[in-house]
Scaffold this motif. Sequence first.
Motif, PDB file in Angstrom:
ATOM      1  N   CYS A 275       0.830  -1.199   0.000  1.00 54.28           N
ATOM      2  CA  CYS A 275       0.000   0.000   0.000  1.00 54.28           C
ATOM      3  C   CYS A 275       0.870   1.257   0.000  1.00 54.28           C
ATOM      4  O   CYS A 275       1.895   1.321   0.676  1.00 54.28           O
ATOM      5  N   HIS A 277       0.066   3.949   1.253  1.00 52.85           N
ATOM      6  CA  HIS A 277      -0.179   4.739   2.463  1.00 52.85           C
ATOM      7  C   HIS A 277       0.945   4.478   3.451  1.00 52.85           C
ATOM      8  O   HIS A 277       1.936   5.205   3.459  1.00 52.85           O
ATOM      9  N   VAL A 278       0.829   3.419   4.277  1.00 49.21           N
ATOM     10  CA  VAL A 278       1.960   3.113   5.152  1.00 49.21           C
ATOM     11  C   VAL A 278       2.462   1.682   4.980  1.00 49.21           C
ATOM     12  O   VAL A 278       3.191   1.186   5.837  1.00 49.21           O
ATOM     13  N   GLY A 279       2.053   1.018   3.898  1.00 51.61           N
ATOM     14  CA  GLY A 279       2.767  -0.199   3.531  1.00 51.61           C
ATOM     15  C   GLY A 279       2.131  -1.540   3.848  1.00 51.61           C
ATOM     16  O   GLY A 279       2.785  -2.562   3.739  1.00 51.61           O
ATOM     17  N   CYS A 280       0.859  -1.576   4.282  1.00 50.38           N
ATOM     18  CA  CYS A 280       0.230  -2.880   4.482  1.00 50.38           C
ATOM     19  C   CYS A 280       0.077  -3.585   3.144  1.00 50.38           C
ATOM     20  O   CYS A 280       0.029  -2.940   2.102  1.00 50.38           O
ATOM     21  N   CYS A 294      -7.337  -1.958   0.880  1.00 48.61           N
ATOM     22  CA  CYS A 294      -6.288  -2.180   1.869  1.00 48.61           C
ATOM     23  C   CYS A 294      -6.960  -2.396   3.229  1.00 48.61           C
ATOM     24  O   CYS A 294      -7.743  -1.557   3.669  1.00 48.61           O
ATOM     25  N   CYS A 296      -5.831  -2.212   6.172  1.00 52.26           N
ATOM     26  CA  CYS A 296      -5.338  -1.442   7.320  1.00 52.26           C
ATOM     27  C   CYS A 296      -6.120  -0.150   7.537  1.00 52.26           C
ATOM     28  O   CYS A 296      -6.587   0.113   8.632  1.00 52.26           O
ATOM     29  N   HIS A 297      -6.213   0.688   6.503  1.00 54.89           N
ATOM     30  CA  HIS A 297      -6.945   1.939   6.673  1.00 54.89           C
ATOM     31  C   HIS A 297      -7.935   2.181   5.546  1.00 54.89           C
ATOM     32  O   HIS A 297      -8.296   3.311   5.229  1.00 54.89           O
ATOM     33  N   GLN A 298      -8.308   1.082   4.898  1.00 53.59           N
ATOM     34  CA  GLN A 298      -9.398   1.104   3.911  1.00 53.59           C
ATOM     35  C   GLN A 298      -9.166   1.992   2.706  1.00 53.59           C
ATOM     36  O   GLN A 298     -10.112   2.549   2.151  1.00 53.59           O
ATOM     37  N   SER A 299      -7.947   2.150   2.271  1.00 55.80           N
ATOM     38  CA  SER A 299      -7.756   2.821   0.981  1.00 55.80           C
ATOM     39  C   SER A 299      -8.236   1.884  -0.111  1.00 55.80           C
ATOM     40  O   SER A 299      -8.053   0.669  -0.011  1.00 55.80           O
ATOM     41  N   PRO A 313      -6.964   7.161   2.874  1.00 51.76           N
ATOM     42  CA  PRO A 313      -5.874   8.093   3.116  1.00 51.76           C
ATOM     43  C   PRO A 313      -4.691   7.970   2.149  1.00 51.76           C
ATOM     44  O   PRO A 313      -3.861   8.862   2.108  1.00 51.76           O
TER      45      PRO A 313
HETATM   46  S1  FES Z   1      -1.665   1.017   4.691  1.00 60.00           S
HETATM   47 FE1  FES Z   1      -3.130   0.824   3.170  1.00 60.00          FE
HETATM   48  S2  FES Z   1      -4.550   2.279   3.764  1.00 60.00           S
HETATM   49 FE2  FES Z   1      -3.052   2.504   5.267  1.00 60.00          FE
END
Ligand code: FES
Lengths: 350, 556
Positions: A275, A277-280, A294, A296-299, A313
């Motif tokens: 991802c 965002h922060v890599g999930c 994603c 983790c934070h639903q992107s 995000p």
């Molecule tokens: S890591 Fe994918 S939305 Fe935050």
Amino acid sequence: MAEQGASGSDVQKYDASVSAGTGVVTSDRIDNPGFEPFRARVSELDSKKEKANERRVAMMFGLSMVGSVAAIVAYIIFPIVPGDPGSVRTNTFLLGLGLALGLFGIGFGAVHWAKALMDGHDLVEFRHGTRGSDTTRAKAVEVFHLGNKESGIGRRTIIRNTLIGALVLFPLPGIVVFRDLAPAADPNDQLRHTVWKKGTRLTKDPSGVPIKASEVTLGSVFHVIPDGLNDRQDKLEQKAKAAVLLMRLRPEDLHASKEREGWSYKGIVAYSKICTHVGCPVALYEQQTHHLLCPCHQSQFDITHEAEVIFGPAKRPLPQLPIAIDSEGYLVAQSDFHEPVGPSFWEREH
Amino acid sequence: MTVDTTAPASAPATSADLPPSNGTRVTNWAANYIDERTSISGLVKELGRKIFPDHWSFMLGEVALYSFVVILLSGTFLTFFFQPSMAVVTYDGSYAPLKGIQMSAAMSSTLNISFDIRGGLLLRQVHHWAALLFVASIGLHMLRIYFTGAFRKPREINWVIGFVLFVLALAEGFTGYSLPDDLLSGNGLRIIDGMVKGIPVVGTWISYLLFGGNFPGEAIVGRLYSLHILLLPAILVAALGAHMVLLIVNKHTQFAGPGRTEGNVVGSPIMPVFAAKAGGFFFIIFGVVMLTASFVTINPIWVYGPYDPSPVSAGTQPDWYIGFADGALRLIPHGWEFMLGPYTVSMNILVPVVGLVVFLAVVAAYPFFEAWVTGDKREHHIADRPRNAPTRTAIGAAGVTFYAVLWTAASSDLLATHFKLTIEGVITFLQVSVFVAPVIAYLVTKRICIALQKKDREIALHGFESGRIVRLPGGEYVEVHEQLSDYERWKLVSFDDHAPVMLRPNKDGKITVPARLRARASNWFFEDRIVPVSLTEIEASHGDQLTQEQVAVESR
Ligand code: FES
């Protein structure tokens, strides 16, 4: 003793020389009525009840002993049998039960003892201001004066200033030695490259079996790692950058830009799984909408539009891995990713 | 110091009157031996009969302290078996489904603790449950301190130390959570890595140094282990010691009650009542944790498997206390990242991180803010009832709500799936709520506080409605009010009263900006103010009261 604490109201307790600020100080306040008369407990009035309570406390302490011994017994006679998860559960459960009884016995016994048998009178202790008395403070000031006079730290400015300089500098080497927490190489370089290169086969995660284009049916999704990854020493570090998702859509559903037209094969596309965002790992694929989610934070990323972000995000689309097939019909990479994968970092576009 | 802690007159004759028994002789000898070498009698004399007031809410801090002791005990046991190494090994323990799988020594040894060492799983779960209890009780303890105003002078510094303890507890929780190197903890670290990389200028390098190279590397577990069992606990114990020393220096606060004043402290002496209660309470807390650990599985790492950067399952949750940070990340709308020349600025990470840091800073600084608003330099030892400081209570409620919204946001996906809502809808709702809900909480709380104060006032002046209707000889019906005793009334009327400051020119005849700000702030705090019942009012109210006796007389 009670009456001693009861004189006057709060207001009179404040030292008048201390500012009350916004606090309202008035003499028209109700007086503190003083302590309520003490109500004795039953056990203090009735010696039979007292005896009963005594027995009760002793019984709880006795139960505690039983519990502790039971815990040891459970430890010994309920061993862990390899390969039998049930035995782990039994051991954990009975050992824990014994220990808990051992603890509760002491705990409830002591509290009951305090509540039912110990003297129940409230006692009063007087407070005194936290601040030291004027004489104490004067003495403390005197200590500093003497320290200054006898060492001359205020007078001998050159000593004082060099000392300050030395004290400022001495921790710096302690910070510098932490440089070698990481290798000498520049992280920026490593963040820009993955193990994908021209001709690397796409293989299944985690088995490492190469994937034929013909296997990838419409609507299917594959978790992909580069060929040879499993044999590498730095497998996890490389996987954290190189993991890829492979999907097949109908070619007319893909809206590729000019320069990316040749990056897919018959509707099969490969995108970084990390991802932005922060890599999930972006692991959830919705077949109907062709969205990647994603967890983790639903992107959400739209695969039909080069994985651009449609919600959440994350800002940047997932990087695309250009793919083709080799002479045997296996899917291969055309090159590495054309941009760094994963979370943004300061020097990313530098 | 005058301490009136002599035994009550009714106490039975002490053993001093009897000839000493053998046991007493041994105790005397030991006491003498130690005192001649440590002069400990002074300490015993000073502290042995210190008074601790009693209230259920005062136990929250004790819960935190005792769960910390449980954490130390169980954690020490775990260190004897855990291997903080990321070297790759092939698992060969008793848990069949993972046999033959490659994983780090950390994960493998954690599995061994769980499946091959008797009591290992129990103590792992004791450690984890106690850690959850530790953070939770610190949080509740802080709320108790806040809502009763127990952070006021002279306790502002101890508030800050307590705040540091809270942050350390979070750090301990996170580092400990990461040690087993399982799928969930690895994912947590991945998120940390991504967040660190989002820090401008130095982020890339900090992540690189932290992980000893590229994520995940082979170093992080060992490094977190050093922090988790050495550095953080050392700081924590030191801060805890300072917290306790200041507690003794400042003495405990107490609630208003008959006989209790700002100048005294009323309760049980350490020896023996408080020691027995507190000591017993420690064992009860330990027992509760032990019982929970033997019944309820927590963090079943064998279900998650070893860390691998690729798989992740939806619906996995971090430990609850990290939730608010995770929720803050989720609430950022799409597109908050921009270029500053050639550099990438990740506002989608910076905003939540900075936001949370500011939130925590506000919590730490609140006592100083309130002290500035009131300008009150007196020492305060009587704990406020929350209703008697409506604005403070309302601010606290707003803060709690803000935290709660972020915390809810960490479960946005579960909310969406459970209640069949769209994830977009849930997030949008929470994005609005994070601003609106605290405001609503503030307004509602303040109104409730003031209403409760009014009710208290009513009762203090006119007593309870007894529900008895009496017909007077003149044919008139009245309801009999039952008056409060002086003791009961005192609890309702004795609270600190503050009024807004008047804006006056200083001695140079000027109105400075800080003065203006302070006047504004104090107005905000105290303009809706219910004054405590005064002596005059009480006397006046007695005149026009119909007490039961009067009714009885009149209806005769
Ligand atoms: S890591 Fe994918 S939305 Fe935050």
